[in-house]
Design an enzyme around this catalytic site. Structure first.
Site, PDB file in Angstrom:
ATOM      1  N   VAL A 134     -10.887   2.793  -3.485  1.00  0.00           N
ATOM      2  CA  VAL A 134     -10.508   2.247  -4.793  1.00  0.00           C
ATOM      3  C   VAL A 134     -11.459   1.095  -5.124  1.00  0.00           C
ATOM      4  CG1 VAL A 134      -8.702   1.125  -6.133  1.00  0.00           C
ATOM      5  CG2 VAL A 134      -8.094   2.916  -4.488  1.00  0.00           C
ATOM      6  N   ASP A 180       0.847  -1.184   0.000  1.00  0.00           N
ATOM      7  CA  ASP A 180       0.000   0.000   0.000  1.00  0.00           C
ATOM      8  C   ASP A 180       0.888   1.241   0.000  1.00  0.00           C
ATOM      9  OD1 ASP A 180      -3.217   0.533   0.998  1.00  0.00           O
ATOM     10  OD2 ASP A 180      -1.810   2.206   1.112  1.00  0.00           O
ATOM     11  N   ILE A 181       0.498   2.246  -0.763  1.00  0.00           N
ATOM     12  CA  ILE A 181       1.302   3.461  -0.903  1.00  0.00           C
ATOM     13  C   ILE A 181       1.277   4.301   0.374  1.00  0.00           C
ATOM     14  CG2 ILE A 181      -0.468   5.019  -1.842  1.00  0.00           C
ATOM     15  CD1 ILE A 181       1.597   5.820  -3.994  1.00  0.00           C
ATOM     16  N   HIS A 240     -10.010  -5.562  -3.166  1.00  0.00           N
ATOM     17  CA  HIS A 240      -8.697  -5.766  -2.550  1.00  0.00           C
ATOM     18  C   HIS A 240      -8.860  -6.145  -1.096  1.00  0.00           C
ATOM     19  CE1 HIS A 240      -9.792  -1.490  -2.192  1.00  0.00           C
ATOM     20  NE2 HIS A 240      -9.148  -1.495  -1.041  1.00  0.00           N
TER      21      HIS A 240
HETATM   22  P1  5GP Z   1      -9.818   1.270   0.352  1.00  0.00           P
HETATM   23  O1  5GP Z   1     -10.138   2.441   1.226  1.00  0.00           O
HETATM   24  O2  5GP Z   1     -10.423   1.389  -1.020  1.00  0.00           O
HETATM   25  O3  5GP Z   1     -10.119  -0.034   1.025  1.00  0.00           O
HETATM   26  O4  5GP Z   1      -8.244   1.280   0.237  1.00  0.00           O
HETATM   27  C1  5GP Z   1      -7.556   1.739  -0.873  1.00  0.00           C
HETATM   28  C2  5GP Z   1      -6.088   1.662  -0.530  1.00  0.00           C
HETATM   29  O5  5GP Z   1      -5.344   1.825  -1.716  1.00  0.00           O
HETATM   30  C3  5GP Z   1      -5.614   2.732   0.458  1.00  0.00           C
HETATM   31  O6  5GP Z   1      -5.036   2.112   1.595  1.00  0.00           O
HETATM   32  C4  5GP Z   1      -4.592   3.525  -0.353  1.00  0.00           C
HETATM   33  O7  5GP Z   1      -3.483   3.934   0.415  1.00  0.00           O
HETATM   34  C5  5GP Z   1      -4.184   2.556  -1.443  1.00  0.00           C
HETATM   35  N1  5GP Z   1      -3.782   3.173  -2.693  1.00  0.00           N
HETATM   36  C6  5GP Z   1      -4.455   4.152  -3.359  1.00  0.00           C
HETATM   37  N2  5GP Z   1      -3.799   4.501  -4.481  1.00  0.00           N
HETATM   38  C7  5GP Z   1      -2.693   3.705  -4.524  1.00  0.00           C
HETATM   39  C8  5GP Z   1      -1.616   3.596  -5.452  1.00  0.00           C
HETATM   40  O8  5GP Z   1      -1.532   4.294  -6.463  1.00  0.00           O
HETATM   41  N3  5GP Z   1      -0.663   2.672  -5.174  1.00  0.00           N
HETATM   42  C9  5GP Z   1      -0.712   1.888  -4.058  1.00  0.00           C
HETATM   43  N4  5GP Z   1       0.284   1.007  -3.882  1.00  0.00           N
HETATM   44  N5  5GP Z   1      -1.709   1.970  -3.157  1.00  0.00           N
HETATM   45  C10 5GP Z   1      -2.684   2.864  -3.390  1.00  0.00           C
END
Ligand code: 5GP
Ligand code: ZN
Length: 114
Positions: free
Chosen positions: A96, A30-31, A100
């Site tokens: 996103v 995760d970034i 995931h």
């Molecule tokens: P969600 O809130 O959708 O469950 O989590 C999305 C995750 O994706 C977040 O923890 C965010 O930091 C990660 N994320 C968003 N954009 C990117 C990216 O471009 N690269 C990576 N490696 N992680 C990302």
């Protein structure tokens, strides 16, 4: 090509620290890690969320879990433990919309669920 950032990481058209990839699944860091280990485990196919899963996806969903276990071992957190999180939709905090599984560990989890 759709505009999905995870599809681009999977296709290596966007940067990402990929720890594992095969024909079906990919794991990358995760970034914005919230713990020493924070890895995203994803299907290579674009499935927006749990809401789009159907019975035919059950082997793939199982594969996400066994890959999470494998990455936990690689990261040395198998026995200390970890948390697997799948945020779904607005109330779930999903940002996103590519399915995931968050694999989070390396420290004791502090935040209660909810
Ligand atoms: P969600 O809130 O959708 O469950 O989590 C999305 C995750 O994706 C977040 O923890 C965010 O930091 C990660 N994320 C968003 N954009 C990117 C990216 O471009 N690269 C990576 N490696 N992680 C990302
Ligand atoms: Zn996608």
């Amino acid at each position: 090509m759709n505009n999905c950032i995870f599809c681009k990481i999977i296709a290596r058209q966007a940067p990402g620290e990929i720890l594992y990839q095969d024909e079906w699944v990919t794991a990358f860091r995760d970034i914005h890690p919230v713990a020493p280990t924070h890895v995203l485990v994803v299907p290579n196919a674009h499935i927006a969320s749990v809401n789009e899963l159907n019975a035919a996806d059950e082997p793939l969903v199982g594969r996400l879990f066994t890959l999470a276990r494998q990455i936990a071992e690689q990261e040395g957190i198998r026995d200390s433990g970890y948390r697997l999180i799948v945020n779904t939709g607005p109330h779930g905090g999903q940002v996103v919309y590519h399915l995931h599984l968050h694999l989070i560990g390396g420290q004791r989890m502090r935040h209660p669920m909810g």
